[in-house]
Design a protein around this motif. Structure first.
Motif, PDB file in Angstrom:
ATOM      1  N   GLU A  26       0.707  -0.957  -0.141  1.00  0.00           N
ATOM      2  CA  GLU A  26      -0.114  -0.220  -0.122  1.00  0.00           C
ATOM      3  C   GLU A  26       0.842   1.107   0.239  1.00  0.00           C
ATOM      4  OE1 GLU A  26      -3.983  -1.191   2.166  1.00  0.00           O
ATOM      5  OE2 GLU A  26      -3.038  -0.641   3.027  1.00  0.00           O
ATOM      6  N   VAL A  27       0.375   2.369  -0.628  1.00  0.00           N
ATOM      7  CA  VAL A  27       0.963   3.495  -0.252  1.00  0.00           C
ATOM      8  C   VAL A  27       0.430   4.933   0.396  1.00  0.00           C
ATOM      9  CG1 VAL A  27       1.683   5.806  -2.180  1.00  0.00           C
ATOM     10  CG2 VAL A  27       1.515   3.663  -3.210  1.00  0.00           C
ATOM     11  N   PRO A  84     -10.423   5.092  -7.504  1.00  0.00           N
ATOM     12  CA  PRO A  84     -10.737   4.778  -5.655  1.00  0.00           C
ATOM     13  C   PRO A  84     -11.376   2.706  -5.909  1.00  0.00           C
ATOM     14  CG  PRO A  84     -12.334   6.066  -6.632  1.00  0.00           C
ATOM     15  CD  PRO A  84     -10.950   5.585  -8.270  1.00  0.00           C
ATOM     16  N   TYR A  85     -11.559   2.435  -7.525  1.00  0.00           N
ATOM     17  CA  TYR A  85     -12.133   0.763  -6.998  1.00  0.00           C
ATOM     18  C   TYR A  85     -11.640   0.004  -7.135  1.00  0.00           C
ATOM     19  CZ  TYR A  85     -14.294   4.211 -10.269  1.00  0.00           C
ATOM     20  OH  TYR A  85     -14.593   5.891 -11.366  1.00  0.00           O
ATOM     21  N   LEU A  86     -11.421  -0.803  -5.765  1.00  0.00           N
ATOM     22  CA  LEU A  86     -10.865  -1.699  -5.317  1.00  0.00           C
ATOM     23  C   LEU A  86     -11.343  -2.786  -5.407  1.00  0.00           C
ATOM     24  CD1 LEU A  86      -9.974  -0.131  -1.053  1.00  0.00           C
ATOM     25  CD2 LEU A  86      -8.952   0.769  -3.554  1.00  0.00           C
ATOM     26  N   SER A  87     -10.927  -3.255  -6.449  1.00  0.00           N
ATOM     27  CA  SER A  87     -10.832  -5.160  -7.354  1.00  0.00           C
ATOM     28  C   SER A  87      -9.894  -5.664  -6.534  1.00  0.00           C
ATOM     29  CB  SER A  87     -10.928  -4.783  -8.858  1.00  0.00           C
ATOM     30  OG  SER A  87      -9.394  -4.060  -8.558  1.00  0.00           O
ATOM     31  N   CYS A  88     -10.566  -7.264  -6.787  1.00  0.00           N
ATOM     32  CA  CYS A  88     -10.118  -8.180  -5.630  1.00  0.00           C
ATOM     33  C   CYS A  88      -9.417  -8.565  -6.721  1.00  0.00           C
ATOM     34  CB  CYS A  88     -11.475  -9.297  -5.294  1.00  0.00           C
ATOM     35  SG  CYS A  88     -11.971 -10.084  -7.137  1.00  0.00           S
ATOM     36  N   GLY A  89      -9.499  -8.769  -7.858  1.00  0.00           N
ATOM     37  CA  GLY A  89      -8.260  -8.708  -8.543  1.00  0.00           C
ATOM     38  C   GLY A  89      -8.210 -10.744  -9.192  1.00  0.00           C
ATOM     39  N   ALA A 121      -4.159   5.015   3.337  1.00  0.00           N
ATOM     40  CA  ALA A 121      -3.660   3.889   2.490  1.00  0.00           C
ATOM     41  C   ALA A 121      -4.291   2.841   1.392  1.00  0.00           C
ATOM     42  CB  ALA A 121      -2.860   3.362   3.677  1.00  0.00           C
ATOM     43  N   VAL A 122      -3.989   3.432  -0.016  1.00  0.00           N
ATOM     44  CA  VAL A 122      -4.505   2.500  -0.764  1.00  0.00           C
ATOM     45  C   VAL A 122      -3.421   2.105  -1.504  1.00  0.00           C
ATOM     46  CG1 VAL A 122      -5.875   3.930  -1.514  1.00  0.00           C
ATOM     47  CG2 VAL A 122      -4.094   4.135  -2.537  1.00  0.00           C
ATOM     48  N   PRO A 123      -3.694   0.694  -1.833  1.00  0.00           N
ATOM     49  CA  PRO A 123      -2.920  -0.409  -2.940  1.00  0.00           C
ATOM     50  C   PRO A 123      -1.941   0.868  -3.815  1.00  0.00           C
ATOM     51  CG  PRO A 123      -4.855  -1.738  -2.572  1.00  0.00           C
ATOM     52  CD  PRO A 123      -5.649  -0.005  -2.450  1.00  0.00           C
ATOM     53  N   VAL A 124      -1.235   0.148  -3.987  1.00  0.00           N
ATOM     54  CA  VAL A 124      -0.063   0.922  -4.910  1.00  0.00           C
ATOM     55  C   VAL A 124      -1.241   0.967  -6.210  1.00  0.00           C
ATOM     56  CG1 VAL A 124       0.738  -1.100  -5.790  1.00  0.00           C
ATOM     57  CG2 VAL A 124       2.770   0.020  -5.548  1.00  0.00           C
TER      58      VAL A 124
END
Length: 336
Positions: A26-27, A84-89, A121-124
């Motif tokens: 995370e960043v 802003p869209y946090l996807s599971c992948g 804090a958000v995924p890179v």
């Protein structure tokens, strides 16, 4: 750190909460600007279908890197915007590239706390350098990407006659990107000020008042052929249902809006036109890139779109003021 939280519909509070601790991938981003969206006003008004309170809103975000994982290519101080869209992948949608429609999607400020706070804090993979785009403008990239995605979904070309219904920010973004593709764009709304801005500020070719005579006006405007593409950005079921009546034979109907209730339409009328109904959800990485490219080309009037500015500390009072139609807000931004 300070954060602006919606405790329940109609009630905001400026609170102090612990700073987030970023995970290994995370960043940590120091938020500088937060765009206020129709979604935020719906949350404030208790009208959003996918939300639990209390919630820190904010998904239109730009800022600077505080810390980043080694090897990420990001460094402290870098100016960035946040997807802003946090996807599971891993779900079926993600596996075919539809991360915007991830089965397990979490949207910042909706399904989880967002960026109306000093730090997040958000995924890179959700942090993108702004390059030469000013940070206040970068806070508008996300809502513009939604319009760009809808225009892409509608496969709009320079040959198309397009009707955009609803001239809020999302409708305006659809106008901008339909015009960027060379389409002839007509806009429809009840508000004369928004119709005037769409024509004078965004280059729309024609305007219709959404009154009882709109169908007759549209028939005259198109020689009775109606529109090749209709894009709904009204956020209300009655105008969505009305929009089916503006479709040409072979037309595409793109729904940028999402509403709680069912919508209905005449199947014989829809069927004889061999029309196509298209949902448009969120945006994809190429849509964000398209926004940045059009900003750099000078085709996005960011100064005209950003009508209101204020500080996070004043957010409680400002949100009350900005939520009133008479405030004339197109895009409001909170500065930190």
């Amino acid at each position: 750190m300070k954060a602006l939280i919606c405790e329940e519909p109609g009630r905001l509070a400026l609170i102090s909460r612990p700073e987030p601790v970023p995970g290994p991938d995370e960043v940590l981003v120091r938020i500088r600007h937060v765009g206020i969206c129709g979604t935020d006003f719906h949350i404030f008004g208790g009208k959003h279908p996918y939300l639990e309170y209390p919630r820190v809103m904010g998904h239109e975000l730009s800022g600077t890197v505080e810390t980043a994982p080694e090897g990420s290519g990001l460094n402290p101080g870098d100016p960035v915007y946040i997807v802003p869209y946090l996807s599971c992948g891993t779900c079926q949608a993600c596996r075919i590239g539809l991360t915007n429609a991830c089965v397990n999607i979490r949207v910042l400020g909706v399904h989880c706390d967002g960026g109306m706070a000093e730090l997040i804090a958000v995924p890179v993979q959700n942090v993108v350098p702004t390059g030469d785009i000013p940070l206040p403008d970068a806070a508008m990239i996300e809502f513009l990407a939604i319009g760009a995605h809808g225009v892409k979904r509608g496969a709009i070309t320079a040959r198309d006659r397009v009707l955009v219904t609803g001239t809020g920010p999302i409708g305006m973004s659809a106008i901008i990107f339909a015009k960027a593709r060379g389409a002839h764009v007509t806009v429809m709304d009840m508000r004369p000020d928004r119709l005037a801005f769409a024509r004078e500020g965004l280059g729309a070719d024609a305007a219709l008042t959404a009154d009882a005579g709109a169908e007759a006006q549209a028939a005259r405007l198109t020689g009775g052929d109606w529109f090749d593409v209709v894009i709904d950005a009204t956020g209300a079921a009655p105008p969505i249902e009305r929009g089916f009546g503006f479709l040409a034979h072979g037309a595409r109907y793109v729904l940028l809006s999402v509403v709680r209730q069912d919508i209905t339409f005449s199947d014989p009328e829809f069927h004889k036109r061999e029309a196509t109904l298209i949902a448009s959800r969120n945006a994809q990485p190429d849509d964000f890139a398209e926004v940045v490219a059009q900003m750099r080309a000078g085709r996005v009037p960011t100064r005209a779109l950003n009508t209101h500015r204020g500080s996070l500390s004043d957010g409680v009072a400002l949100f009350q003021d900005w939520s009133r139609p008479e405030a004339g807000v197109i895009k409001a931004i909170l500065d930190l």
